[in-house]
Design a protein around this motif. Structure first.
Motif, PDB file in Angstrom:
ATOM      1  N   ARG B  64      12.227   4.973  64.292  1.00  0.00           N
ATOM      2  CA  ARG B  64      11.276   4.438  65.261  1.00  0.00           C
ATOM      3  C   ARG B  64      11.026   5.396  66.423  1.00  0.00           C
ATOM      4  N   THR B  65       9.823   5.335  66.925  1.00  0.00           N
ATOM      5  CA  THR B  65       9.535   5.950  68.214  1.00  0.00           C
ATOM      6  C   THR B  65       8.522   5.066  68.918  1.00  0.00           C
ATOM      7  N   PHE B  66       8.592   5.083  70.234  1.00  0.00           N
ATOM      8  CA  PHE B  66       7.648   4.291  71.034  1.00  0.00           C
ATOM      9  C   PHE B  66       6.715   5.210  71.820  1.00  0.00           C
ATOM     10  N   ALA B  67       6.808   6.517  71.527  1.00  0.00           N
ATOM     11  CA  ALA B  67       6.088   7.518  72.322  1.00  0.00           C
ATOM     12  C   ALA B  67       4.577   7.347  72.211  1.00  0.00           C
ATOM     13  N   THR B  68       3.916   7.388  73.349  1.00  0.00           N
ATOM     14  CA  THR B  68       2.455   7.321  73.381  1.00  0.00           C
ATOM     15  C   THR B  68       1.849   8.409  72.495  1.00  0.00           C
ATOM     16  N   GLU B  69       2.439   9.609  72.554  1.00  0.00           N
ATOM     17  CA  GLU B  69       1.875  10.737  71.813  1.00  0.00           C
ATOM     18  C   GLU B  69       1.859  10.471  70.306  1.00  0.00           C
ATOM     19  N   ARG B  70       2.876   9.795  69.813  1.00  0.00           N
ATOM     20  CA  ARG B  70       2.916   9.519  68.374  1.00  0.00           C
ATOM     21  C   ARG B  70       1.888   8.440  68.008  1.00  0.00           C
ATOM     22  N   PHE B  71       1.741   7.442  68.865  1.00  0.00           N
ATOM     23  CA  PHE B  71       0.688   6.449  68.623  1.00  0.00           C
ATOM     24  C   PHE B  71      -0.688   7.121  68.655  1.00  0.00           C
ATOM     25  N   GLN B  72      -0.840   8.091  69.551  1.00  0.00           N
ATOM     26  CA  GLN B  72      -2.115   8.805  69.625  1.00  0.00           C
ATOM     27  C   GLN B  72      -2.391   9.539  68.317  1.00  0.00           C
ATOM     28  N   GLU B  73      -1.367  10.200  67.781  1.00  0.00           N
ATOM     29  CA  GLU B  73      -1.539  10.903  66.502  1.00  0.00           C
ATOM     30  C   GLU B  73      -1.960   9.927  65.404  1.00  0.00           C
ATOM     31  N   ILE B  74      -1.340   8.762  65.416  1.00  0.00           N
ATOM     32  CA  ILE B  74      -1.670   7.750  64.397  1.00  0.00           C
ATOM     33  C   ILE B  74      -3.110   7.280  64.559  1.00  0.00           C
ATOM     34  N   ASP B  75      -3.485   6.950  65.795  1.00  0.00           N
ATOM     35  CA  ASP B  75      -4.855   6.471  66.036  1.00  0.00           C
ATOM     36  C   ASP B  75      -5.873   7.535  65.634  1.00  0.00           C
ATOM     37  N   ASP B  76      -5.583   8.777  65.977  1.00  0.00           N
ATOM     38  CA  ASP B  76      -6.511   9.857  65.625  1.00  0.00           C
ATOM     39  C   ASP B  76      -6.633   9.972  64.103  1.00  0.00           C
ATOM     40  N   ALA B  77      -5.506   9.837  63.420  1.00  0.00           N
ATOM     41  CA  ALA B  77      -5.529   9.923  61.951  1.00  0.00           C
ATOM     42  C   ALA B  77      -6.303   8.750  61.356  1.00  0.00           C
ATOM     43  N   ILE B  78      -6.170   7.592  61.958  1.00  0.00           N
ATOM     44  CA  ILE B  78      -6.936   6.430  61.479  1.00  0.00           C
ATOM     45  C   ILE B  78      -8.428   6.659  61.705  1.00  0.00           C
ATOM     46  N   ARG B  79      -8.761   7.113  62.901  1.00  0.00           N
ATOM     47  CA  ARG B  79     -10.191   7.263  63.251  1.00  0.00           C
ATOM     48  C   ARG B  79     -10.883   8.350  62.432  1.00  0.00           C
ATOM     49  N   ARG B  80     -10.122   9.324  61.950  1.00  0.00           N
ATOM     50  CA  ARG B  80     -10.739  10.339  61.101  1.00  0.00           C
ATOM     51  C   ARG B  80     -11.218   9.737  59.781  1.00  0.00           C
ATOM     52  N   ARG B  81     -10.615   8.597  59.416  1.00  0.00           N
ATOM     53  CA  ARG B  81     -10.939   8.018  58.108  1.00  0.00           C
ATOM     54  C   ARG B  81     -11.596   6.641  58.186  1.00  0.00           C
ATOM     55  N   ALA B  82     -11.368   5.960  59.290  1.00  0.00           N
ATOM     56  CA  ALA B  82     -11.876   4.590  59.418  1.00  0.00           C
ATOM     57  C   ALA B  82     -12.389   4.407  60.845  1.00  0.00           C
ATOM     58  N   GLU B  83     -13.693   4.491  60.995  1.00  0.00           N
ATOM     59  CA  GLU B  83     -14.264   4.500  62.340  1.00  0.00           C
ATOM     60  C   GLU B  83     -14.295   3.124  62.979  1.00  0.00           C
ATOM     61  N   ASP B  84     -14.339   2.084  62.154  1.00  0.00           N
ATOM     62  CA  ASP B  84     -14.658   0.773  62.707  1.00  0.00           C
ATOM     63  C   ASP B  84     -13.468  -0.190  62.769  1.00  0.00           C
ATOM     64  N   VAL B  85     -12.440   0.052  61.983  1.00  0.00           N
ATOM     65  CA  VAL B  85     -11.351  -0.925  61.917  1.00  0.00           C
ATOM     66  C   VAL B  85     -10.720  -1.100  63.303  1.00  0.00           C
ATOM     67  N   ILE B  86     -10.286  -2.316  63.592  1.00  0.00           N
ATOM     68  CA  ILE B  86      -9.644  -2.622  64.881  1.00  0.00           C
ATOM     69  C   ILE B  86      -8.189  -2.182  64.811  1.00  0.00           C
ATOM     70  N   ILE B  87      -7.783  -1.386  65.790  1.00  0.00           N
ATOM     71  CA  ILE B  87      -6.401  -0.895  65.822  1.00  0.00           C
ATOM     72  C   ILE B  87      -5.580  -1.786  66.759  1.00  0.00           C
ATOM     73  N   GLN B  88      -4.475  -2.257  66.217  1.00  0.00           N
ATOM     74  CA  GLN B  88      -3.556  -3.116  66.980  1.00  0.00           C
ATOM     75  C   GLN B  88      -2.194  -2.422  67.017  1.00  0.00           C
ATOM     76  N   HIS B  89      -1.717  -2.090  68.201  1.00  0.00           N
ATOM     77  CA  HIS B  89      -0.405  -1.459  68.329  1.00  0.00           C
ATOM     78  C   HIS B  89       0.681  -2.513  68.483  1.00  0.00           C
ATOM     79  N   SER B  90       1.829  -2.254  67.919  1.00  0.00           N
ATOM     80  CA  SER B  90       2.996  -3.094  68.186  1.00  0.00           C
ATOM     81  C   SER B  90       3.607  -2.687  69.515  1.00  0.00           C
ATOM     82  N   THR B  91       4.020  -3.692  70.295  1.00  0.00           N
ATOM     83  CA  THR B  91       4.854  -3.408  71.471  1.00  0.00           C
ATOM     84  C   THR B  91       6.254  -3.961  71.249  1.00  0.00           C
ATOM     85  N   GLY B  92       6.553  -4.335  70.010  1.00  0.00           N
ATOM     86  CA  GLY B  92       7.882  -4.851  69.695  1.00  0.00           C
ATOM     87  C   GLY B  92       8.904  -3.732  69.652  1.00  0.00           C
TER      88      GLY B  92
END
Lengths: 94, 280
Positions: B64-92
């Motif tokens: 696990r990591t909670f780092a903003t930078e890693r979430f950013q990498e994930i979001d960027d990777a999602i947006r490169r492939r899926a422009e419209d899907v709603i992204i929901q982050h876990s805060t658990g």
């Protein structure tokens, strides 16, 4: 300090990974990533109070210490055959 | 929400919980862990009918990591492939300091949605994810500040009381959106009676999402469909397609619940429709 039962391995139990993953020598298997945080005493977690596998095996390890000196490694443990660990979707932190 | 919404044919929002933070590839090789794997899984899930993807962040070794930078990498990777899907982050995050729980909210842009765990939850034999009211309030405050829609995680009936308490303490935008969670341990025992009771106890006007862990995923998703709710499936919550057979992807689980929704006459919401339903 991390758990003495923790090791990081690329391969074990007929499983292979690209990155070394947390492996519990007490449980003889790879552990869940969240469990690995306990093994590493990461965040607010501590293997000697939070890990039931360590608590179960630490006493036995102490007893054997004189006869078979064990070099502590970095890491933690997991209970072998721990059904909860491998149950699909037993998780949380949703 | 109720059977009347089902009869009215209201659209259902399908959320795909792609990776989670508890188990990883040691449990199933099909679970995406890296940003690129998560991005690919998100695109496949969206193509299969998911309007929302729920994501956690992991280190390269799956931990696990909670780092903003890693979430950013994930979001960027999602947006490169899926422009419209709603992204929901876990805060658990069992065992994580409160400060770390805020970090997933700080990507640029902020996630459209984020989970908000409504109370304590036991894990293993010696851990509790405390989720104090103080933490809930501070996470909610930052969500409001950053324009993030909270998804209230209702692990058991007591957390329905906690949701009502949160509504007393703070101003939540309509509609309130909560996920009813069923399974072992601290979760609500997975019975149809408990499901109906939980629906009855939701705050007035709330929209609900339905989450059953493990083998309860499919039957509870189906009940959610029948009672006008929304549904969550994915490898975070269930790694099997059927007994003894691992699911091969998140998309496979999405495809199945979309097929059932179609048979039952519930149209599946597009991301745009989901934004309208949730007031994003």
């Amino acid at each position: 300090m991390s758990c003495p039962f923790l090791d990081y391995r690329l391969e074990a139990n007929e499983r292979q990974f690209d990155e070394p993953r947390a492996y519990c020598e007490a449980a003889a298997r790879f552990v869940q990533p969240m469990r690995a945080d306990i093994c590493n005493d990461r965040y607010d977690l501590a293997h000697d109070s939070d890990c039931e596998i360590y608590l179960e095996h630490a006493g036995a390890a102490d007893e054997n210490e004189g006869k078979n000196e064990r070099e502590p490694k970095n890491g933690t443990g997991n209970r072998s055959g721990d059904g909860d660990e491998n149950r699909a979707g037993s998780g949380e932190d949703a | 929400m109720s059977y009347a919404e089902f009869l009215a044919g209201e659209p259902v929002i399908v959320t795909a919980a792609l990776t989670g933070g508890v188990h990883g590839k040691e449990t199933t090789p099909h679970l995406p862990e890296t940003p690129e794997e998560i991005g690919k899984a998100a695109a496949e899930a969206e193509a299969a009918g998911a309007a929302v993807v729920h994501v956690h962040a992991r280190q390269p070794n799956g931990e696990r990591t909670f780092a903003t930078e890693r979430f950013q990498e994930i979001d960027d990777a999602i947006r490169r492939r899926a422009e419209d899907v709603i992204i929901q982050h876990s805060t658990g995050g069992t065992g994580a300091p409160d400060a770390a729980r805020h970090l997933p909210l700080r990507t640029d842009p902020a996630p459209e949605m984020a989970s908000l765990d409504m109370g304590p939850l036991n894990r293993y034999d010696h851990l509790t994810s405390e989720n104090t009211r103080g933490l809930v309030d501070s996470l909610h405050a930052e969500m409001v500040e950053r324009g993030v829609k909270p998804e209230l995680e209702l692990f058991n009936d007591g957390h329905l009381n906690e949701a009502l308490g949160l509504l007393d303490r703070r101003d939540l935008a309509d509609p309130v959106y909560g996920t009813l969670i069923f399974g072992p341990g601290t979760l609500t025992p997975p019975t149809p009676r408990n499901f109906l009771t939980a629906i009855d106890n939701l705050p007035a006007g709330a929209q609900f999402n339905t989450l059953g862990f493990g083998r309860h995923q499919l039957p509870f998703a189906t009940m959610g469909l029948l009672f006008g709710g929304h549904v969550r499936v994915g490898l975070e919550d269930n790694v099997y397609y059927r007994q003894g057979e691992l699911a091969t992807s998140n998309a496979q689980l999405v495809e199945r619940v979309v097929r059932i929704a179609d048979e039952l006459g519930r149209p599946v919401a597009t991301p745009s429709q989901a934004r309208e339903i949730l007031g994003l």
